[in-house]
Every structure is written in structure tokens, then in C-alpha cells.
Design an enzyme around this catalytic site. Structure first.
Site, PDB file in Angstrom:
ATOM      1  N   ILE A 156       0.839  -1.205   0.000  1.00 57.31           N
ATOM      2  CA  ILE A 156       0.000   0.000   0.000  1.00 57.31           C
ATOM      3  C   ILE A 156       0.875   1.257   0.000  1.00 57.31           C
ATOM      4  CG2 ILE A 156      -1.866   1.241   1.162  1.00 57.31           C
ATOM      5  CD1 ILE A 156      -2.600  -1.570  -0.091  1.00 57.31           C
ATOM      6  N   GLU A 364      -1.132  -0.589 -10.449  1.00 57.19           N
ATOM      7  CA  GLU A 364      -2.432  -0.154 -10.989  1.00 57.19           C
ATOM      8  C   GLU A 364      -2.842  -0.992 -12.200  1.00 57.19           C
ATOM      9  OE1 GLU A 364      -3.384   3.996 -10.919  1.00 57.19           O
ATOM     10  OE2 GLU A 364      -1.991   4.362  -9.263  1.00 57.19           O
TER      11      GLU A 364
HETATM   12  N1  COS Z   1     -15.999   0.510 -14.211  1.00 59.97           N
HETATM   13  C1  COS Z   1     -17.118   0.128 -13.569  1.00 59.97           C
HETATM   14  N2  COS Z   1     -17.432  -1.173 -13.332  1.00 59.97           N
HETATM   15  C2  COS Z   1     -16.588  -2.096 -13.784  1.00 59.97           C
HETATM   16  C3  COS Z   1     -15.400  -1.775 -14.464  1.00 59.97           C
HETATM   17  C4  COS Z   1     -15.132  -0.409 -14.691  1.00 59.97           C
HETATM   18  N3  COS Z   1     -14.033  -0.021 -15.330  1.00 59.97           N
HETATM   19  N4  COS Z   1     -14.756  -2.913 -14.780  1.00 59.97           N
HETATM   20  C5  COS Z   1     -15.508  -3.922 -14.321  1.00 59.97           C
HETATM   21  N5  COS Z   1     -16.621  -3.434 -13.722  1.00 59.97           N
HETATM   22  C6  COS Z   1     -17.715  -4.200 -13.140  1.00 59.97           C
HETATM   23  C7  COS Z   1     -18.258  -5.182 -14.139  1.00 59.97           C
HETATM   24  O1  COS Z   1     -19.282  -4.603 -14.930  1.00 59.97           O
HETATM   25  C8  COS Z   1     -18.817  -6.290 -13.260  1.00 59.97           C
HETATM   26  O2  COS Z   1     -20.100  -5.894 -12.803  1.00 59.97           O
HETATM   27  P1  COS Z   1     -21.210  -6.979 -12.317  1.00 59.97           P
HETATM   28  O3  COS Z   1     -20.770  -7.481 -10.990  1.00 59.97           O
HETATM   29  O4  COS Z   1     -22.454  -6.158 -12.207  1.00 59.97           O
HETATM   30  O5  COS Z   1     -21.275  -8.021 -13.374  1.00 59.97           O
HETATM   31  C9  COS Z   1     -17.869  -6.275 -12.074  1.00 59.97           C
HETATM   32  O6  COS Z   1     -17.208  -4.997 -12.068  1.00 59.97           O
HETATM   33  C10 COS Z   1     -16.818  -7.352 -12.153  1.00 59.97           C
HETATM   34  O7  COS Z   1     -16.165  -7.169 -13.397  1.00 59.97           O
HETATM   35  P2  COS Z   1     -15.467  -8.364 -14.137  1.00 59.97           P
HETATM   36  O8  COS Z   1     -16.429  -9.490 -14.272  1.00 59.97           O
HETATM   37  O9  COS Z   1     -14.828  -7.816 -15.363  1.00 59.97           O
HETATM   38  O10 COS Z   1     -14.391  -8.751 -13.020  1.00 59.97           O
HETATM   39  P3  COS Z   1     -13.175  -9.736 -13.086  1.00 59.97           P
HETATM   40  O11 COS Z   1     -12.972 -10.169 -11.701  1.00 59.97           O
HETATM   41  O12 COS Z   1     -13.311 -10.738 -14.153  1.00 59.97           O
HETATM   42  O13 COS Z   1     -11.914  -8.800 -13.568  1.00 59.97           O
HETATM   43  C11 COS Z   1     -10.412  -6.945 -13.586  1.00 59.97           C
HETATM   44  C12 COS Z   1     -11.814  -7.454 -13.341  1.00 59.97           C
HETATM   45  C13 COS Z   1      -9.384  -7.998 -13.928  1.00 59.97           C
HETATM   46  C14 COS Z   1     -10.480  -5.938 -14.710  1.00 59.97           C
HETATM   47  C15 COS Z   1     -10.056  -6.254 -12.261  1.00 59.97           C
HETATM   48  O14 COS Z   1      -9.986  -7.222 -11.223  1.00 59.97           O
HETATM   49  C16 COS Z   1      -8.773  -5.473 -12.311  1.00 59.97           C
HETATM   50  O15 COS Z   1      -8.739  -4.351 -12.805  1.00 59.97           O
HETATM   51  N6  COS Z   1      -7.705  -6.053 -11.754  1.00 59.97           N
HETATM   52  C17 COS Z   1      -6.480  -5.354 -11.577  1.00 59.97           C
HETATM   53  C18 COS Z   1      -6.530  -4.668 -10.265  1.00 59.97           C
HETATM   54  C19 COS Z   1      -5.457  -3.670 -10.168  1.00 59.97           C
HETATM   55  O16 COS Z   1      -5.278  -2.798 -11.013  1.00 59.97           O
HETATM   56  N7  COS Z   1      -4.711  -3.764  -9.079  1.00 59.97           N
HETATM   57  C20 COS Z   1      -3.631  -2.880  -8.870  1.00 59.97           C
HETATM   58  C21 COS Z   1      -3.545  -2.545  -7.450  1.00 59.97           C
HETATM   59  S1  COS Z   1      -4.493  -1.210  -6.998  1.00 59.97           S
HETATM   60  S2  COS Z   1      -3.126   0.203  -7.079  1.00 59.97           S
END
Ligand code: COS
Length: 384
Positions: A156, A364
Site C-alpha cells: 500500500i 495499478e
Molecule cells: N468501471 C465500472 N465497473 C466495472 C469496471 C469499470 N471499469 N470494470 C468492471 N466493472 C464491473 C463489471 O461490470 C462487473 O459488474 P457486475 O458485478 O455487475 O457483473 C464487475 O465490475 C466485475 O467485473 P469483471 O467481471 O470484469 O471482473 P473480473 O474479476 O473478471 O476482472 C479486472 C476485473 C481484472 C479488470 C479487475 O480485477 C482489475 O482491474 N484487476 C487489476 C486490479 C489492479 O489494477 N490492481 C492494482 C492494485 S491497486 S493500485
């Protein structure tokens, strides 16, 4: 929200001057001490850098995304460890609150964040949940007028500097995926919270990342962001979309600096009786890097403008994050190559920048996560 063009231009000049006169000369101190000097952090406060993205009515500067990207590009002409001090407050740590917080929550935190009195941190990643963010395990169980938090957050950024944590936790353990997650605004001094000492990293010395452990941490029910359960993951995704544009401008800023270092060296360093920049193989490396930089800046500018126009930029932000961070890696690699053996020596800045930019392709959302987001959005468009 946007700053008027005249004031914005003055601000950009002030940041440029600050970078040249204060940050670049302090880069070695940051590297040696693994910390950003307190007087520099104070000057960042005075310049208003903590409040860049916070609306004016809460004491911030209220830049729009395009303006934020321009300022961050400018700031990142110096070691990107300086940007990290304000990065979480300007970006992922505060923007969930700006987007979805209640008025009371905004009044409580935003003015102090904007002035830099406190910083914020974004707590999503856990030991068992990184790319698969929706699988997070930290629990926030409702108990009367409180929630009780248990779990561990990992890597974090600015946890040790923060006065406010945005914590994603599962309020409904029955719901395993995204819809069981809620976001909370948490004071890191709350009993039961332990913040570990800063991690040792490959680069970006001076930035602070740590684990945060929550053990039976009791927080008021009013800490639930926006007052609604089950929205935390969606908010985190929106915050990350925006954050990926911010990070793209970090990449373009530091890429420009690295390329300048390579260009200066190519113009000065002589071999075979002339500056190495006169050799076509060195020119090819400079030209490839310049084209990478121009493409990175152009796409970031385009996506930021579309964000300001209210368009859905999830796919474009992922394109920008993927391309600009990979380009920064290529540019840094070529800069080391142009420096030859000197590029491997720590007295030359490119050795440090090469290590620093490696993280851009990881945090990210890794490059592979960006690819997944891009392709999913492409396919969604076909299927709809
Ligand atoms: N904005 C709003 N909602 C979103 C979204 C976005 N950009 N992306 C996904 N969602 C929503 C989807 O619509 C889905 O909604 P429902 O629950 O109503 O179906 C929900 O979130 C889950 O989305 P999804 O099915 O795509 O989730 P997954 O678990 O398959 O994958 C990813 C999502 C991989 C894109 C996500 O986990 C991700 O971004 N991972 C990386 C995390 C990251 O960047 N970590 C870095 C540390 S934080 S500094």
C-alpha cells in the site's frame, strides 16, 4: 471542473520551475536516504500539489483530467519518487471519495487532503488478491452502528504517510465476487491497525509501500463510502480507470526526461573521433524513443480529453496505461544502451530511472490486465 487557462498556465510554469530548481537537484538525496526531504514535501503543499484533483469547493485546485495529466507530466521530469508523495492523494486514494462520498464524508476529509495536511492511500491489494481484485478477503462485518474490519492489505503506497485510508473490504461474505465488496474511509490511527515498515524495492527509492494489518478494527457505520454497501469494487474500478490516465502521464513525463538524458549524452560523448549521436545506429535508438514518446503523449492527451467530455474511457485508459508504460521501459532501456557501460553505473541517472520505470508496468494493473480489459471491451462492443 477545470482551472481557467491563464491561471493554469501560471501553475504549469511554477511546477516546471519547481522541478528544475528544487526537485532535480534533490534527486540524489532521495536516492541516498530513501526518503523525500520534509522541506520538499512542504513546498509541494505550498504549491497546492496535493489538491490538484480536489474540487475548489473543498479547497482544492479543481483541475480537469487533461490539466492533471499536463501537470503530472511536468512534475515527472524529475525522479518519479517525488510524484509518489502526492500521487495517492491526487489519484486513487481520494477519487473514490470525490466520485461517490456523501457530503458529510467529503467535508470531513477533502479540505485536509487538498491542503496536504493529511495524505490518503488506496487499499485494494492483498497477499492473496492482486490482479484478481474481486477475490479480496478482508472482511467488514456490520455490528450495530459499527463495522469490524479484519484482514491484510499489501504494497500500500503511502500507508506510512496517510491520514485517511480508502479500504475495500467484503461486507457480504456470502457474495464471493465484486458485488460483496464495499469501500470504507478509515483513520489509520484507529486501534487494531498495524502498518508495517516500508518495503525494500528495486527502484523508486523514497516511495513508501507497506502492509496494513486490520485486527478487529471497529469503525463507525458512517465510514461506509457513499453510505451504500456493495459498491466498493465498482468504485475501485472507476478510480483505477482514471488512475491509469494519471499513470500514463507519469510515464510520459519520466520518458521525456530519460530521452533528454540520452540525447545530451549522445551529443557530448565522443567515440571514433565524433559525438556518438552522429552514428546512425545511435540515431535509430533516439528516433524510436522519440516516436514512442510522441505516441504516448498523444494518446494520453486524447483519452484525458474524452474523460473530460464524459465518455467511457475504460478501454482507452487501459490502452494508454499499457502503451505508455511499455514505451517508458523501451525508452529507458535504449537510454542505458546509448550510455554504454556508463549507463550501468549509478552515477548516471539512467541506471536509476531504468529501475524506477520497471514498476510502471506492474502497479495499478499489469500490462497483462490492461490487455484483458482492452480485449474484453472490444468483444463487448461486438456482442452488443
Ligand atoms: N468501471 C465500472 N465497473 C466495472 C469496471 C469499470 N471499469 N470494470 C468492471 N466493472 C464491473 C463489471 O461490470 C462487473 O459488474 P457486475 O458485478 O455487475 O457483473 C464487475 O465490475 C466485475 O467485473 P469483471 O467481471 O470484469 O471482473 P473480473 O474479476 O473478471 O476482472 C479486472 C476485473 C481484472 C479488470 C479487475 O480485477 C482489475 O482491474 N484487476 C487489476 C486490479 C489492479 O489494477 N490492481 C492494482 C492494485 S491497486 S493500485
Amino acid at each position: 471542473m477545470a482551472l481557467d487557462p491563464e491561471t493554469f498556465s501560471l501553475m504549469k510554469d511554477a511546477v516546471s520551475r519547481f522541478v528544475r530548481e528544487r526537485l532535480v537537484p534533490a534527486e540524489d538525496i532521495v536516492e541516498e536516504t530513501n526518503d523525500v526531504p520534509e522541506e520538499i514535501i512542504n513546498e509541494m503543499r505550498e504549491l497546492g500539489l496535493f489538491g490538484l484533483s480536489i474540487p475548489e469547493e473543498y479547497g482544492g485546485i479543481g483541475l480537469n483530467m487533461s490539466q492533471e495529466c499536463e501537470i503530472i507530466h511536468e512534475l515527472c521530469q524529475a525522479s518519479i519518487s517525488f510524484r509518489s508523495v502526492i500521487g495517492t492523494t491526487v489519484g486513487i486514494g481520494s477519487q473514490g471519495l470525490v466520485m461517490t462520498g456523501t457530503e458529510e464524508q467529503k467535508q470531513e476529509y477533502l479540505p485536509r487532503l487538498a491542503s496536504g495536511e493529511i495524505s490518503s492511500a488506496f487499499c485494494l491489494t492483498e497477499p492473496e488478491s492482486g490482479s484478481d481484485a474481486a477475490s479480496l478477503r478482508t472482511l467488514a462485518i456490520k455490528d450495530g452502528d459499527s463495522y469490524v474490519l479484519n484482514g491484510t492489505k499489501r504494497f500500500i503506497t503511502n500507508a506510512l504517510r496517510a491520514g485517511m485510508l480508502t479500504v475495500m473490504a467484503r461486507t457480504n461474505p456470502e457474495k464471493k465476487g465484486a458485488s460483496g465488496v464495499s469501500a470504507f474511509l478509515v483513520d489509520p490511527k484507529t486501534p487494531g491497525i498495524t502498518i508495517s515498515k516500508a518495503d525494500n524495492k528495486m527502484g523508486q527509492r523514497g516511495t513508501k509501500t507497506s502492509d496494513i494489518i486490520f485486527e478487529d478494527v471497529r469503525i463507525s457505520a458512517s465510514s461506509l463510502m457513499g453510505g451504500v454497501e456493495g459498491q466498493g469494487f465498482y468504485t475501485a474500478m472507476k478510480v483505477l480507470d482514471r488512475g491509469r490516465l494519471h499513470l500514463s502521464s507519469v510515464s510520459t513525463g519520466i520518458s521525456q526526461r530519460i530521452l533528454q538524458e540520452a540525447l545530451n549524452y549522445a551529443a557530448e560523448r565522443k567515440q571514433f573521433g565524433k559525438p556518438i549521436g552522429e552514428f546512425q545506429l545511435v540515431q535509430a535508438m533516439l528516433a524510436d524513443s522519440q516516436a514512442d514518446l510522441y505516441a504516448s503523449m498523444s494518446m494520453t492527451k486524447d483519452a484525458a480529453r474524452k474523460y473530460d467530455d464524459g465518455e467511457d474511457i475504460a478501454m482507452l485508459a487501459a490502452c494508454c496505461k499499457m502503451f505508455t508504460t511499455e514505451a517508458a521501459g523501451r525508452i529507458a532501456d535504449k537510454a542505458v544502451q546509448i550510455h554504454g557501460g556508463a549507463g550501468y553505473m549509478s552515477e548516471y541517472k539512467v541506471e536509476r530511472f531504468y529501475r524506477d520505470v520497471r514498476l510502471l508496468r506492474l502497479y495499478e494493473g499489469t500490462t497483462q490486465i490492461q490487455q484483458l480489459v482492452i480485449a474484453r471491451n472490444m468483444l463487448k462492443a461486438v456482442n452488443n
